[in-house]
Design an enzyme around this catalytic site. Structure first.
Site, short mmCIF file in Angstrom:
data_model
loop_
_atom_site.label_atom_id
_atom_site.label_comp_id
_atom_site.label_asym_id
_atom_site.label_seq_id
_atom_site.Cartn_x
_atom_site.Cartn_y
_atom_site.Cartn_z
N ASP D 388 0.71 -1.06 0.13
CA ASP D 388 -0.04 0.02 0.00
C ASP D 388 0.84 1.12 0.08
OD1 ASP D 388 -2.05 -1.61 0.07
OD2 ASP D 388 -2.50 -1.44 2.21
N1 NAP Z 1 1.38 1.25 10.54
C1 NAP Z 1 0.39 0.87 11.36
O1 NAP Z 1 0.04 1.55 12.43
C2 NAP Z 1 -0.93 0.08 10.79
C3 NAP Z 1 -1.76 -0.24 11.49
C4 NAP Z 1 -2.74 -1.27 11.02
C5 NAP Z 1 -2.83 -1.38 9.41
N2 NAP Z 1 -1.98 -0.63 9.07
C6 NAP Z 1 -1.92 -0.73 7.27
O2 NAP Z 1 -1.10 -1.82 7.08
C7 NAP Z 1 -0.52 -1.23 5.67
C8 NAP Z 1 0.79 -1.15 5.60
O3 NAP Z 1 1.52 -1.04 4.34
P1 NAP Z 1 2.59 -2.08 4.06
O4 NAP Z 1 3.16 -1.66 2.63
O5 NAP Z 1 3.64 -2.02 5.06
O6 NAP Z 1 1.95 -3.53 3.99
P2 NAP Z 1 0.86 -4.15 3.09
O7 NAP Z 1 0.38 -3.21 2.23
O8 NAP Z 1 -0.12 -4.87 3.82
O9 NAP Z 1 2.02 -5.24 2.22
C9 NAP Z 1 2.43 -6.28 2.71
C10 NAP Z 1 3.00 -7.01 1.36
O10 NAP Z 1 3.94 -7.74 2.04
C11 NAP Z 1 3.85 -9.04 1.27
N3 NAP Z 1 4.34 -10.16 2.34
C12 NAP Z 1 3.83 -10.52 3.34
N4 NAP Z 1 4.63 -11.83 3.85
C13 NAP Z 1 5.68 -11.97 2.92
C14 NAP Z 1 6.84 -12.44 2.89
N5 NAP Z 1 7.22 -13.42 3.86
N6 NAP Z 1 7.89 -12.38 2.03
C15 NAP Z 1 7.38 -11.19 0.96
N7 NAP Z 1 6.51 -10.59 1.16
C16 NAP Z 1 5.51 -10.72 2.13
C17 NAP Z 1 2.33 -9.16 0.99
O11 NAP Z 1 2.37 -9.79 -0.31
P3 NAP Z 1 2.59 -11.35 -0.75
O12 NAP Z 1 1.17 -11.79 0.18
O13 NAP Z 1 2.18 -11.25 -2.01
O14 NAP Z 1 3.68 -11.73 -0.17
C18 NAP Z 1 1.80 -7.87 1.35
O15 NAP Z 1 1.27 -7.37 0.09
C19 NAP Z 1 -1.18 -0.09 5.20
O16 NAP Z 1 -2.49 0.01 4.45
C20 NAP Z 1 -1.49 0.44 6.74
O17 NAP Z 1 -2.60 1.57 6.72
C21 NAP Z 1 -0.70 0.03 9.07
#
Ligand code: NAP
Ligand code: NAP
Ligand code: NAD
Ligand code: NAD
Lengths: 378, 461, 92, 461, 92, 378
Positions: D388
């Site tokens: 994201d």
């Molecule tokens: N920071 C906060 O406080 C918080 C709290 C709650 C929610 N969030 C939300 O979480 C999101 C964070 O964004 P982000 O970019 O860090 O994460 P993300 O958008 O959730 O993407 C994480 C990606 O990591 C990949 N992944 C998972 N396990 C993996 C592995 N073992 N090896 C390689 N890739 C792996 C997944 O793709 P695959 O499955 O294809 O591997 C997934 O698409 C935001 O939408 C945010 O709003 C954040």
């Protein structure tokens, strides 16, 4: 807009505006008028605040001229005195529990923006004060527990023998729980964690902790907004029984379980606490919404007969008040920036965020569940 | 040689090359073996099809040999593989030796160059043949696995080899100067017998545990013998396939040596190495350094590994790579533990802080008392910048300031790697006899760099 | 003898030295056995020796054919059996 | 050929082999170059000493060529090296072409096989010669570096190549059926001219940035031309040295392609690749996967790298290997930063916890605002399990739930690696157009495994 | 032509493919240039062509010698200069 | 031998014997007789202690029969009442400062084994109580500071802005200082450290912290035992001036500087503390030997006018009393095991350890420096 802040109650050290927020608001064209002495809880003198761009005025004057009044906790109805009709009161309004405040807002024709109602979308995260404060609370809970417990958290192999790592059990893994896990891990503890939402298991493991699985009979989901669904009584019973075992072998237990809009679930009863070793520490982050732990009192430290300390952490994050204020004021600033893009409030029908947080408008409560609650208790 | 035959031989050679390459990787090994078998088939058919041969005896030989080979291969137990390979290699060596002899017998006038080739074929083939048989005996415990040693062994072997070379020279000169006087000369027979004797004598002094290395070396020899035979009968596919096996066999032997922590020289010169070990005199003062690359070969074959971190790990900030290496070892099937000595580092719990930072699971952390009792069963103990806490002076030298302190007794592990930058003593300022122990290998250099090297070797495999 | 054969020899030696670099320990024995089977190429020499006539040469050649065939057939089969022990996929 | 001459050639070949091998490693490269020079000297002397030659013209040629070569090598600027190599390669190709032609002219009856070899020599040598000249022109900016493209280019090139092969076939059949009718036939001249034309046409459509790859490929060609010339004059050292260069040059070309993130096919078929790029149609829907091994080649050549960690790094627990890779990149001279997006992970500060655990220095941690302005100057952005927070929908698609959120704009980096296990969306459930961008390479698999692979590739170098 | 030459060719090709595996990017150009110098081995063919007689062949051969010598001498010297730029020791 | 323990003063929660030590002593053939109620500070009931092998007897009886009496802090002369002549009093005796205790021991014909005098050799480390307690104190100091300061220690990049990591400055890098560094690093702080002994620079870096170099004019060494040498006044002055700068930018300062046998060096004066931000925290581990920090009081928390909290940590490690007791009792047990290999005390002339720690024997003080000190103050 003219922005002011209402002073916090004496036991609350956080502030709703601190210098970086003042600077930012000024840059956006808002005027910040603060009551003299506002910064005292954080040793911020009036000079420091005016240097950042605030106008320091007598308290009454600050209220009178304000178009937006920021708060840290739901203001006592009395403290709303002096605000003009139509003024926005923005901050934590605790809509389900601080009903008198909500009522007072409506009656006085004030408008209430309640940050607890912020949508939990990726976009809105910069305005999400629940998250920002919960995050710090999770950290503070572990630091407090570490300070209070009479042993060290990490493992130490020493010439005088090996100290086993302390066992920390985190119950409820939302934002606060995750940060608690991370902090306890950092300090070298062995961390177990549990939550009813199975999706967090991966998150727990991603921090190097162990996710404890209990058999609750059925799967428990989460609402669209990411909040947990309430458990049935039978499920709660099963959970309690199995949890007691894990609790008994823990040195520190940290509970953070909340269910949006309701009293916090009771997770640990006296029996479970009784199973813990003397000197152990329980930190209840949900103490102010009823507590996850039997016998916890918000803002107090209770020692049980068995020598277990139960700490009701409250108010949230107050122990790291400086950083908490920084985060909170930034959240509010982001909200103002978003909601008044150019001096005009976005219409609730067009903007998801405004629609969600605008709790009281035109003398009415806009949020249905809150309305129901008010009617029920009226 | 007809062009089509050359093409067939080229094809066979290509298949051998690809087959050998593929045999070295787990994913392709099976396919590699089959490719090389097809290559062999092509080579044999091309040879037979060239014509001009009397097939009677050939077919007879093929049938008998094929039957024996097939039955033996089917019957042998999985545990008996190494000795089976030894036997097979022996027959290969024998075949080359016979080919050389046959050519010598058959051709009336052998040119000098061919004579040299023939003598090499006979000599090397003979050593491979008889040596393999002895190796087979030791592996299958028909011959006692202990090294047979006696005074003057070196001298005897050297003299016999010299004699064999002398006799071979006589044959060559015979051929060059007066022409092959039709039939086998005494010198030729002498070379033949000496080759067989040398094979026996070279292998007999080597201990049973080293036999796999010996077999691999003899395999390389028989490859070279085949190449030499190729020169004898002027046949290119023999030269190519034989040289390939000869060279790659040498590399494999070297790899196997490293995995068993032996030097090739030690094995190449047969008994010599064994003799020193048998002598048993404490090799005090002799330090045996190792490269991280070589260490890999030993680790790769280890079933149980104990890490012993010390202050040097902290200085090198090697904890993360240590954790990574541990991970790789676990994946490779080894049982891995980290033994933390209470006084390791410069503050109580120093090692705990570092290893926790690197996310080493608490389950892998043990105390000295947990590993010392079974230290003999540990394949490799890796001492990472620790010194005082593994100093055997604590139990061996009552005058030492460390006397009486419980240590981690890595000196009793099968192999012990000590990773440090120099021979300098540790905090207590006491010299460390561990560095000179027989089973100790010093890996000098910054511990992080060293372990990074081992990790790279692992990942690269 | 064709001097080009020496060329062939040198190149094959270099190629042999480059061909194998790192071999997981479980493959040591199969690789040894597989390359041992290749060294059975001396079967080609044996066939020629057995078929080109001359009594002694034929006798020696025939024995050589037997020995070399044992090496070849036994070698490939034994290698095949050993490799059959590994699971396919990541055997390392 | 006399035996001693063969020996000399063998010696020269050995020196070439060792020289080439040593040229590939920094520590030995210098010595390698000198060894191969000695080999060349030996080969030339052996050729001259064989006698039977008229030395007049030879010596003249050697002196003139030597002088030109030496002066040019001395005069050229360090920055002008690639074009110099192109020119030198051109003269090599020319020489082979001329050798082939001379042999065709000289020998009255060319056997069919030799005719094939001659035609290959002429064809490949010619392409290498003229292609190199064009490459020189582009590199030295005497010719515009932009790809010259026109409709029907593919068709033209293919037809010319077909025509050349046809003409060559005519020459060969001529030679085989009716014998070489003394002198150069029209068909032969046609082949020659077409070869030169093909060289020009093949290189002209390729952009200046790809020229080093083209030169390397032409170098491989001229090696093959030399080998073909070896067949023409039945000379083994030519065959060996030429084939070595031909084969190893191909490998080097491949390595260079990977370092520049281009596929060999793309370059091999000249203009075709360029044409597609020029077309510029957003290749939406096409995902370009990459292996960690290939990623290494790009990283190895990168001067600035930004890591963008996300929740996937936490899930994979890849922080330690990320830190290690960052270390290696810094050692390799790259400027390395970790850009932490405020909402990366699942809790505020999630990435901080992990990177601090892995001891990433605080100085390397930056915010999106610090990298976004200069993103165009970043050679490689490595997105590790983030999704994201790098989704360009936030700035491109007003209907997206992410619209308006500041992201880390890796889509504007020169190259962007995205490490994740699948095409699944992240937390917000929004598809990510980044994966389809031109400069994006997906590296599928667990992030830890992937980065471990890159680290291994680095250490192994 | 000696068919063994094909053997030599095949082996040399395989050897060439094995010889180079991973090359640090700073060495790409020197390696290219150094191997380019080796491809100047065609000088041997040029010498023979220039020296074996026949007018046209001699002319072509002489030009070939000039070109090949440029390639060889220039190639080695240029490579030497490039490598001189690296510090000795760990240049990678 | 019959081993007992003298009760600790009320503000001291550590114990000199806890169950694992009781078990070990019993196994070695010693008899452990403890006064009833001994374990109360750590919630250890008499039952738990007897279950471990101790005989619980009335306090007077425990004293009367004891051959070895263990202490945590130097006993008040009055509390030595009732011990038989020749009894060994073993533990922290604070020889340079608790002179009344030392004198009382000599006068009553008791024998004093002072664990502060333990040689700092690798072999003796298992008996080195100074190390074991300092180690825990270093940990406790950081945890306390983290709890008291109003910000978080780690860096956090959050949607509401980035919180910079707190800066922690550790002054004096002995055992306590190292553990403080390690703990602060674990919590994610940016750590600077300083010590006069240059050898510790490497140790500091081995924990990932930065060693601050001050220019003191000359090199400062250490004694043979590894203790620091005292600095000259001029050196101290230079050090103070340069240090003030580092201190001013630190959020937490932890001082641990001790010089064996002397009052702790004064490292930070009021001016230096005045330069710190309000809300900052100073922990003085040397408070009980005079303090490294002007204004620090052992066992107390002082808040300066500038809003800086100065915490005089005392007694050492009391805040992790359970683990501290475990370590301390193990140290004493090791000492007993070493000194009385088979019921007989090793002769001081033959054993380095006994020679070092045996402070009072036959009514005389054996340690020269202590004797000098006593004469000087007599
Ligand atoms: N920071 C906060 O406080 C918080 C709290 C709650 C929610 N969030 C939300 O979480 C999101 C964070 O964004 P982000 O970019 O860090 O994460 P993300 O958008 O959730 O993407 C994480 C990606 O990591 C990949 N992944 C998972 N396990 C993996 C592995 N073992 N090896 C390689 N890739 C792996 C997944 O793709 P695959 O499955 O294809 O591997 C997934 O698409 C935001 O939408 C945010 O709003 C954040
Ligand atoms: N744990 C505590 O509380 C504490 C406190 C104070 C003192 N001590 C004492 O410290 C000692 C601890 O024993 P130990 O075995 O951990 O340490 P040690 O005996 O001090 O030995 C550490 C070794 O690490 C090596 N080393 C240093 N930097 C290195 C690097 N970058 N890479 C590789 N090797 C490196 C050094 O050898 P090279 O120089 O040859 O590399 C040195 O010999 C004991 O004597 C103990 O009494 C302990
Ligand atoms: N989209 C975003 O960017 C964003 C922002 C903030 C939070 N979130 C998500 O919202 C969710 C809630 O976060 P929060 O911290 O506000 O939660 P919260 O404070 O409402 O609750 C804390 C935790 O207690 C758990 N819980 C409730 N009843 C329980 C019971 N009986 N037993 C055990 N555990 C129980 C909940 O599942 C929750 O994980 C999280 O998943 C978080 O990731 C998303
Ligand atoms: N041999 C062993 O196994 C062993 C056991 C324990 C300690 N030691 C060593 O003994 C040494 C002392 O340890 P300690 O913790 O008991 O020390 P300590 O408590 O006596 O002093 C703490 C630190 O304060 C420092 N200090 C003194 N004056 C100072 C000043 N003016 N400014 C700044 N710093 C000043 C000292 O150098 C020392 O590092 C350490 O080096 C430790 O490693 C060794």
């Amino acid at each position: 807009m003219i922005v002011t802040a209402l002073p916090s109650p004496p036991d609350e050290r956080r502030l709703a505006v601190v210098p970086p927020a003042i600077e930012r608001l000024s840059k956006l064209g808002h005027e910040v008028r603060l009551p003299t002495g506002y910064g005292a809880p954080l040793h911020l003198s009036d000079e420091v605040l005016s240097a950042a761009g605030a106008t320091m005025v007598p308290p009454a004057e600050a209220r009178k001229s304000a178009e937006i009044a920021l708060v840290v906790t739901p203001p006592e109805p009395a403290s709303l005195e002096g605000l003009q009709r139509g003024t926005f009161v923005v901050g934590f309004l605790d809509p389900f529990f601080a009903l008198p405040t909500v009522r007072a807002l409506a009656e006085r024709g004030l408008r209430g923006m309640c940050v607890e109602l912020m949508p939990r979308s990726t976009y809105a995260q910069k305005m999400d004060a629940l998250s920002s404060q919960a995050n710090l609370a999770g950290y503070a809970a572990v630091v407090l527990a570490a300070q209070r417990i009479d042993k060290v958290l990490p493992m130490m192999s020493t010439p005088a023998g090996t100290i086993a790592p302390a066992r920390v059990f985190v119950l409820g893994v939302g934002v606060a729980g995750l940060q608690a896990i991370a902090t306890a891990k950092r300090l070298g503890a062995r961390v177990d964690a549990y939550d009813t939402r199975p999706v967090v298991a991966e998150q727990v493991r991603s921090l190097g902790a162990r996710f404890v699985e209990f058999d609750l009979g059925i799967e428990v989901g989460q609402t669209e907004q990411g909040y947990a669904q309430a458990l049935t009584d039978e499920q709660l019973e099963r959970q309690r029984a199995q949890m007691a075992k894990v609790v008994a072998q823990s040195d520190v237990v940290i509970t953070t379980a909340q269910v949006f809009g309701r009293a916090a679930p009771r997770l640990l009863d006296a029996a479970a606490i009784g199973g813990m070793k003397p000197g152990s520490v329980v930190v209840d982050l949900a103490a102010s919404t009823g507590g996850n732990v039997e016998g916890s009192v918000a803002g107090q430290e209770v020692v049980t007969e068995g020598g277990v300390q139960i700490l009701g952490l409250h108010p949230l994050a107050a122990s790291v008040a400086r950083d908490a204020s920084l985060m909170y004021s930034a959240n509010l600033t982001h909200l103002i920036e978003h909601a008044w893009p150019d001096g005009e409030l976005r219409s609730a029908s067009e903007d998801e965020v405004v629609d969600a947080v605008l709790l009281v408008d035109d003398g009415a409560v806009r949020h249905e569940a809150v309305r129901d609650q008010m009617e029920a208790t009226a | 040689m007809a062009a089509w035959q050359t093409f067939a031989y080229i094809l066979a050679s290509i298949l051998f090359i690809m087959g050998l390459k593929m045999l070295g990787r787990a994913e392709t090994a099976k396919r590699g073996n089959r490719l090389s078998a097809v290559g062999m088939l092509i080579a044999v058919i091309a040879t037979l099809a060239a014509g001009g041969l009397d097939y009677t005896w050939i077919v007879l030989g093929l049938v008998i040999g094929g039957a024996i080979g097939a039955v033996a291969a089917r019957r042998v137990q999985m545990t008996g593989m190494p000795e089976m390979v030894a036997l097979l290699n022996g027959s290969g060596g024998l075949a080359s030796m016979l080919v050389g002899t046959a050519e010598y017998v058959r051709v009336p006038e052998v040119p000098a160059f061919s004579a040299v080739a023939i003598m090499l074929t006979v000599l090397i083939g003979g050593i491979a043949a008889s040596g393999s048989v002895v190796a087979f005996g030791k592996l299958s415990e028909r011959i006692d696995g202990k090294p047979y040693l006696f005074r003057g062994q070196k001298v005897l072997n050297a003299s016999l080899l010299a004699l064999a070379l002398l006799a071979a020279a006589v044959v060559v000169i015979d051929a060059a100067v007066i022409g092959n006087v039709g039939g086998v000369t005494a010198a030729f027979v002498l070379v033949l017998l000496l080759a067989l004797a040398l094979g026996v004598l070279a292998v007999i002094p080597i201990g049973g545990a080293d036999m796999p290395i010996v077999v691999s070396l003899l395999n390389s020899y028989s490859g070279i013998a085949a190449a030499a035979a190729g020169f004898v009968i002027d046949n290119n596919v023999l030269v190519v396939a034989g040289s390939l096996v000869g060279a790659s066999g040498l590399i494999l032997t070297n790899i196997m040596c490293k995995a068993m922590n032996r030097s090739l020289a030690n094995v190449l010169f047969g008994g010599f190495g064994a003799e020193i070990t048998a002598g048993g005199a404490a090799a005090e003062g002799v330090v045996k350094p190792l490269t991280p690359e070589d260490a890999y070969f030993i680790l790769e074959a280890a079933g149980s590994v104990v890490f012993v971190p010390g202050y040097g790990m902290a200085v090198a900030q090697a904890q993360h790579v240590v954790a990574e290496l541990a991970d790789l070892l676990v994946k490779n099937g080894a049982d891995v533990r980290h033994a933390i000595h209470p006084v390791a580092g410069r503050m109580p719990g120093h090692m705990n802080v570092l290893l926790a930072e690197a996310n080493v699971p608490y389950e892998q952390l043990v105390e000295p008392g947990d590993v010392n009792p079974n230290m003999e069963t540990i394949d490799v103990a890796i001492v990472i910048g620790a010194n005082d806490v593994v100093n055997p002076a604590a139990k061996e030298d009552p005058t030492s300031p460390l006397w009486g302190m419980p240590i981690i007794e890595v000196d009793r592990a099968r192999t012990c790697f000590v990773l440090k930058r120099s021979m300098n003593p540790g905090f207590a300022g006491v010299d460390n006899l561990l560095f000179f122990k027989d089973n100790t290998r010093m890996i000098f250099g910054d511990a992080k760099a060293t372990i990074t090297g081992m990790v790279a070797a692992f990942k690269d495999a | 003898m064709n001097p080009l054969l020496l060329f062939v020899f040198v190149l094959a030696i270099f190629l042999g030295l480059e061909l194998i670099t790192k071999v997981p320990s479980q493959l040591h024995t199969p690789l040894m056995s597989g390359s041992n089977a290749i060294s059975g190429i001396t079967i080609v020499g044996a066939i020629i020796a057995a078929g080109e006539g001359g009594v002694i040469a034929t006798v020696l050649g025939t024995i050589a054919v037997v020995a070399a065939t044992i090496n070849v057939i036994g070698g490939y089969l034994v290698t095949e059996r050993m490799l059959g022990m590994f699971k396919t996929g990541k055997g390392a």
